[in-house]
Design a protein around this motif. Structure first.
Motif, PDB file in Angstrom:
ATOM      1  N   ALA A 135       0.846  -1.191   0.000  1.00  0.00           N
ATOM      2  CA  ALA A 135       0.000   0.000   0.000  1.00  0.00           C
ATOM      3  C   ALA A 135       0.881   1.239   0.000  1.00  0.00           C
ATOM      4  O   ALA A 135       1.840   1.328   0.768  1.00  0.00           O
ATOM      5  CB  ALA A 135      -0.915   0.007   1.214  1.00  0.00           C
ATOM      6  N   THR A 136       0.577   2.158  -0.896  1.00  0.00           N
ATOM      7  CA  THR A 136       1.264   3.446  -0.938  1.00  0.00           C
ATOM      8  C   THR A 136       0.208   4.540  -0.922  1.00  0.00           C
ATOM      9  O   THR A 136      -0.994   4.252  -0.841  1.00  0.00           O
ATOM     10  CB  THR A 136       2.128   3.578  -2.209  1.00  0.00           C
ATOM     11  N   ALA A 137       0.649   5.778  -1.037  1.00  0.00           N
ATOM     12  CA  ALA A 137      -0.302   6.887  -1.064  1.00  0.00           C
ATOM     13  C   ALA A 137      -1.144   6.883  -2.320  1.00  0.00           C
ATOM     14  O   ALA A 137      -2.208   7.512  -2.366  1.00  0.00           O
ATOM     15  CB  ALA A 137       0.449   8.203  -0.943  1.00  0.00           C
ATOM     16  N   THR A 138      -0.690   6.146  -3.360  1.00  0.00           N
ATOM     17  CA  THR A 138      -1.412   6.154  -4.632  1.00  0.00           C
ATOM     18  C   THR A 138      -1.652   4.760  -5.204  1.00  0.00           C
ATOM     19  O   THR A 138      -1.931   4.609  -6.393  1.00  0.00           O
ATOM     20  CB  THR A 138      -0.639   6.979  -5.686  1.00  0.00           C
ATOM     21  N   SER A 139      -1.555   3.729  -4.376  1.00  0.00           N
ATOM     22  CA  SER A 139      -1.829   2.383  -4.891  1.00  0.00           C
ATOM     23  C   SER A 139      -2.139   1.424  -3.756  1.00  0.00           C
ATOM     24  O   SER A 139      -1.797   1.678  -2.597  1.00  0.00           O
ATOM     25  CB  SER A 139      -0.627   1.843  -5.689  1.00  0.00           C
ATOM     26  N   VAL A 140      -2.798   0.328  -4.115  1.00  0.00           N
ATOM     27  CA  VAL A 140      -3.083  -0.719  -3.141  1.00  0.00           C
ATOM     28  C   VAL A 140      -3.113  -2.050  -3.877  1.00  0.00           C
ATOM     29  O   VAL A 140      -3.568  -2.140  -5.020  1.00  0.00           O
ATOM     30  CB  VAL A 140      -4.418  -0.456  -2.401  1.00  0.00           C
ATOM     31  N   GLU A 141      -2.568  -3.090  -3.247  1.00  0.00           N
ATOM     32  CA  GLU A 141      -2.502  -4.421  -3.860  1.00  0.00           C
ATOM     33  C   GLU A 141      -2.721  -5.471  -2.796  1.00  0.00           C
ATOM     34  O   GLU A 141      -2.267  -5.325  -1.661  1.00  0.00           O
ATOM     35  CB  GLU A 141      -1.133  -4.629  -4.516  1.00  0.00           C
ATOM     36  N   GLY A 142      -3.451  -6.535  -3.161  1.00  0.00           N
ATOM     37  CA  GLY A 142      -3.659  -7.580  -2.185  1.00  0.00           C
ATOM     38  C   GLY A 142      -4.553  -8.696  -2.675  1.00  0.00           C
ATOM     39  O   GLY A 142      -4.725  -8.900  -3.881  1.00  0.00           O
ATOM     40  N   SER A 143      -5.140  -9.423  -1.729  1.00  0.00           N
ATOM     41  CA  SER A 143      -5.979 -10.577  -2.050  1.00  0.00           C
ATOM     42  C   SER A 143      -7.168 -10.614  -1.100  1.00  0.00           C
ATOM     43  O   SER A 143      -7.200  -9.912  -0.083  1.00  0.00           O
ATOM     44  CB  SER A 143      -5.167 -11.869  -1.934  1.00  0.00           C
ATOM     45  N   PHE A 144      -8.154 -11.459  -1.436  1.00  0.00           N
ATOM     46  CA  PHE A 144      -9.334 -11.556  -0.568  1.00  0.00           C
ATOM     47  C   PHE A 144     -10.070 -12.869  -0.779  1.00  0.00           C
ATOM     48  O   PHE A 144      -9.988 -13.503  -1.825  1.00  0.00           O
ATOM     49  CB  PHE A 144     -10.285 -10.376  -0.801  1.00  0.00           C
ATOM     50  N   GLU A 145     -10.777 -13.254   0.258  1.00  0.00           N
ATOM     51  CA  GLU A 145     -11.701 -14.387   0.250  1.00  0.00           C
ATOM     52  C   GLU A 145     -12.957 -13.905   0.960  1.00  0.00           C
ATOM     53  O   GLU A 145     -12.872 -13.404   2.085  1.00  0.00           O
ATOM     54  CB  GLU A 145     -11.124 -15.599   0.987  1.00  0.00           C
ATOM     55  N   ALA A 146     -14.117 -14.020   0.307  1.00  0.00           N
ATOM     56  CA  ALA A 146     -15.314 -13.421   0.899  1.00  0.00           C
ATOM     57  C   ALA A 146     -16.541 -14.303   0.723  1.00  0.00           C
ATOM     58  O   ALA A 146     -16.726 -14.936  -0.323  1.00  0.00           O
ATOM     59  CB  ALA A 146     -15.575 -12.053   0.273  1.00  0.00           C
ATOM     60  N   GLU A 147     -17.359 -14.317   1.759  1.00  0.00           N
ATOM     61  CA  GLU A 147     -18.684 -14.929   1.672  1.00  0.00           C
ATOM     62  C   GLU A 147     -19.710 -13.808   1.770  1.00  0.00           C
ATOM     63  O   GLU A 147     -19.658 -12.988   2.687  1.00  0.00           O
ATOM     64  CB  GLU A 147     -18.917 -15.942   2.792  1.00  0.00           C
ATOM     65  N   LEU A 148     -20.632 -13.763   0.808  1.00  0.00           N
ATOM     66  CA  LEU A 148     -21.608 -12.686   0.732  1.00  0.00           C
ATOM     67  C   LEU A 148     -23.024 -13.242   0.847  1.00  0.00           C
ATOM     68  O   LEU A 148     -23.289 -14.391   0.498  1.00  0.00           O
ATOM     69  CB  LEU A 148     -21.470 -11.933  -0.595  1.00  0.00           C
ATOM     70  N   THR A 149     -23.915 -12.406   1.325  1.00  0.00           N
ATOM     71  CA  THR A 149     -25.327 -12.773   1.359  1.00  0.00           C
ATOM     72  C   THR A 149     -25.954 -12.431   0.017  1.00  0.00           C
ATOM     73  O   THR A 149     -26.003 -11.266  -0.374  1.00  0.00           O
ATOM     74  CB  THR A 149     -26.068 -12.002   2.474  1.00  0.00           C
ATOM     75  N   GLY A 150     -26.401 -13.438  -0.703  1.00  0.00           N
ATOM     76  CA  GLY A 150     -26.992 -13.209  -2.019  1.00  0.00           C
ATOM     77  C   GLY A 150     -28.412 -12.688  -1.904  1.00  0.00           C
ATOM     78  O   GLY A 150     -29.230 -13.235  -1.161  1.00  0.00           O
ATOM     79  N   VAL A 151     -28.692 -11.609  -2.631  1.00  0.00           N
ATOM     80  CA  VAL A 151     -30.035 -11.016  -2.639  1.00  0.00           C
ATOM     81  C   VAL A 151     -30.428 -10.728  -4.087  1.00  0.00           C
ATOM     82  O   VAL A 151     -29.583 -10.648  -4.979  1.00  0.00           O
ATOM     83  CB  VAL A 151     -30.089  -9.718  -1.807  1.00  0.00           C
ATOM     84  N   TYR A 152     -31.728 -10.540  -4.313  1.00  0.00           N
ATOM     85  CA  TYR A 152     -32.232 -10.338  -5.668  1.00  0.00           C
ATOM     86  C   TYR A 152     -33.052  -9.052  -5.754  1.00  0.00           C
ATOM     87  O   TYR A 152     -33.847  -8.749  -4.862  1.00  0.00           O
ATOM     88  CB  TYR A 152     -33.103 -11.521  -6.089  1.00  0.00           C
ATOM     89  N   TYR A 153     -32.819  -8.313  -6.833  1.00  0.00           N
ATOM     90  CA  TYR A 153     -33.588  -7.110  -7.123  1.00  0.00           C
ATOM     91  C   TYR A 153     -34.326  -7.300  -8.442  1.00  0.00           C
ATOM     92  O   TYR A 153     -33.732  -7.771  -9.420  1.00  0.00           O
ATOM     93  CB  TYR A 153     -32.677  -5.885  -7.248  1.00  0.00           C
ATOM     94  N   LYS A 154     -35.592  -6.928  -8.478  1.00  0.00           N
ATOM     95  CA  LYS A 154     -36.383  -7.031  -9.696  1.00  0.00           C
ATOM     96  C   LYS A 154     -36.883  -5.661 -10.106  1.00  0.00           C
ATOM     97  O   LYS A 154     -37.206  -4.819  -9.264  1.00  0.00           O
ATOM     98  CB  LYS A 154     -37.572  -7.973  -9.475  1.00  0.00           C
ATOM     99  N   LYS A 155     -36.948  -5.429 -11.440  1.00  0.00           N
ATOM    100  CA  LYS A 155     -37.460  -4.165 -11.943  1.00  0.00           C
ATOM    101  C   LYS A 155     -38.927  -4.002 -11.552  1.00  0.00           C
ATOM    102  O   LYS A 155     -39.700  -4.956 -11.598  1.00  0.00           O
ATOM    103  CB  LYS A 155     -37.336  -4.090 -13.465  1.00  0.00           C
ATOM    104  N   ARG A 156     -39.289  -2.804 -11.176  1.00  0.00           N
ATOM    105  CA  ARG A 156     -40.680  -2.528 -10.871  1.00  0.00           C
ATOM    106  C   ARG A 156     -41.508  -2.609 -12.152  1.00  0.00           C
ATOM    107  O   ARG A 156     -41.035  -2.287 -13.236  1.00  0.00           O
ATOM    108  CB  ARG A 156     -40.824  -1.145 -10.232  1.00  0.00           C
TER     109      ARG A 156
END
Length: 220
Positions: A135-156
């Motif tokens: 990480a610098t003042a003008t950049s960031v680098e790394g990795s991730f592992e994530a579990e997300l809650t899946g949700v659904y949006y439908k057009k009105r």
């Protein structure tokens, strides 16, 4: 006829830009086992009492986005491993006594479904880890592992019948492809003319990597 001409020009623009996409700045991962990689950009918004850094990647037609948002109290991000939390978790942490070494991370996902954006399958930040390698003042680098809650949006229904939903979606695509994706959407789950359904599932982002350098002026 004008609408048809606009649509054809739009498709040609997407095809051309897809071929010339620069992935020097990127976010990549597997989304429930399926490879994803797209150009990423940075947006830093000064906020009172806390710093905020968002990096987000945008794939267009269909729109797929991965957002990584860092909230922190120190002057700059530092290498380390940080937990991914939910929006509710962030609100709860914000009410506690400030710890200036803390870094809170949200990782979110959104995927356009059903053609021209009549619906979205999103993943709301839940748990996992983000590792910042550099990480610098003008950049960031790394990795991730994530579990997300899946949700659904439908057009009105009104937006679908009148065509206003499709029109708005096409306009946002042009802004997003021009590099203004985070300006087109105030957040990863900001979907106009939609309603959130009760259906939920789980979205797993694995083998994630990111690198964003904003030291050079962005192309006009």
């Amino acid at each position: 006829m004008k609408q048809l001409t606009f649509f054809l020009v739009f498709i040609l623009m997407i095809a051309f830009t897809a071929q010339s996409q620069d992935y020097s700045n990127f976010i990549s991962c597997k989304v429930n086992g399926v490879d994803y990689k797209a150009e990423a950009r940075r947006l830093k918004i000064p906020t009172r009492g806390i710093d905020y850094l968002a990096i987000a990647s945008f794939q267009v037609s269909p729109d797929v986005q991965v957002w990584i948002r860092f909230y922190y109290l120190t002057d700059s991000l530092k290498p380390g491993v940080y937990p991914i939390i939910s929006e509710n978790g962030l609100e709860s942490e914000a009410k506690k006594k400030a710890d200036r070494s803390k870094v809170w991370v949200l990782v979110d996902y959104t995927e356009e479904t059903k053609g021209l954006g009549h619906a979205f399958h999103d993943g709301e930040s839940l748990s996992g880890t983000v590792a910042i390698d550099k990480a610098t003042a003008t950049s960031v680098e790394g990795s991730f592992e994530a579990e997300l809650t899946g949700v659904y949006y439908k057009k009105r229904a009104v937006a679908t019948m009148t065509g206003s939903g499709i029109k708005g979606n096409l306009e946002k695509k042009l802004i997003t492809k021009a590099g203004g994706g985070m300006l087109a959407n105030a957040g990863p789950h900001e979907h106009e003319n939609t309603k959130k359904s009760n259906e939920t599932d789980s979205i797993i982002l694995s083998e994630g990597r990111f690198f964003v350098d904003w030291s050079k002026p962005e192309k006009e």
